[in-house]
Design a protein around this motif. Sequence first.
Motif, PDB file in Angstrom:
ATOM      1  N   GLU A  71       5.210   0.782 -11.893  1.00  0.00           N
ATOM      2  CA  GLU A  71       5.346  -0.405 -10.734  1.00  0.00           C
ATOM      3  C   GLU A  71       6.513   0.085 -10.312  1.00  0.00           C
ATOM      4  N   MET A  72       6.140  -0.187  -9.441  1.00  0.00           N
ATOM      5  CA  MET A  72       8.160   0.459  -9.037  1.00  0.00           C
ATOM      6  C   MET A  72       8.400  -0.730  -7.720  1.00  0.00           C
ATOM      7  N   GLY A  73       7.831  -2.123  -7.779  1.00  0.00           N
ATOM      8  CA  GLY A  73       8.990  -3.595  -7.586  1.00  0.00           C
ATOM      9  C   GLY A  73       7.396  -4.449  -8.531  1.00  0.00           C
ATOM     10  N   PRO A  74       8.637  -5.422  -8.399  1.00  0.00           N
ATOM     11  CA  PRO A  74       7.953  -6.133 -10.068  1.00  0.00           C
ATOM     12  C   PRO A  74       6.515  -6.734  -8.913  1.00  0.00           C
ATOM     13  N   LYS A  75       5.066  -6.585 -10.125  1.00  0.00           N
ATOM     14  CA  LYS A  75       3.874  -6.514  -9.920  1.00  0.00           C
ATOM     15  C   LYS A  75       3.618  -6.150  -8.763  1.00  0.00           C
ATOM     16  N   THR A  76       4.218  -4.919  -9.109  1.00  0.00           N
ATOM     17  CA  THR A  76       3.739  -3.905  -7.296  1.00  0.00           C
ATOM     18  C   THR A  76       3.663  -2.318  -7.624  1.00  0.00           C
ATOM     19  N   PHE A  77       2.557  -1.898  -7.469  1.00  0.00           N
ATOM     20  CA  PHE A  77       2.191  -0.781  -8.261  1.00  0.00           C
ATOM     21  C   PHE A  77       1.701   0.237  -7.532  1.00  0.00           C
TER      22      PHE A  77
END
Length: 266
Positions: A71-77
């Motif tokens: 996960e690179m950001g909130p709920k972004t994979f």
Amino acid sequence: MSEYKSVKGGKLKLKGASDHKSSSKKHKKKKRKREHEDGQAMDEKGKDAEKHGGWWAVTEFKNIKGNVAIEMGPKTFLFAMDNGLFTLGAPHKTTVEGPAPPEQITAIPVSDSKVAFKTGYGKFLGVDDKKRVVGRSDAMGPREMFEPIFQDGNLAMLAYNNCFVSCNDEGELMATSNKAGPDEMIVIRSDAPLIKKKKDDLPEEQKGDLRECEVSYVKKFQSFQDHKLIINESARTGLSSAREKGKLHEALLDRREKMKADRYCK
């Protein structure tokens, strides 16, 4: 005689007995504290997993294995493309939605501190000459080994070139910074069971992820008068803790009762 009366009576005290009793109490107190802290940590992981489709945040190196997602950001994979490059997938908006198949990779520990990752295309992640993290290698070498660094509740990934992994403005996965700043902070999520059951005595309806459990209960209790499977798609908040307490059945029936669509509900 008066001198004897001034002596206080009581139980016989053996030498060292009080010290042993005191140390035993301290040991039990520390054990209870550890169990309490472990329980709190599991509760937090469970709540976090509910918000990410059952995928929980890894906080120890030993748990980076098997099926994971970065996960690179909130709920972004991290999303693997068929050309061997990576980009950021679309943000996941619902709590029941976990990482998509292209966002899932296999973690393979290669030492006590390093791990390799393999995409669904059967290729290993590595760093090329342009410092891009790509998935094009058929075998593991120094370029395909990464070192997860945990500190103060954060995680950064160190590549073989001693640079940390991050995404640039174009969404490309790079290893260019020799310092771990906010852009280099990531989260590795796992879908492995949080608690290993000593005895598999759960009924079939309570096995699998929470949505599968609810589907099983609906199939068992719904009358199917309209021949349609009706599922409560609202957030499954609290179901994870209910399952741990052995009250999943009651929690699922409460959700069915709110829908007022099943004559078998209490």
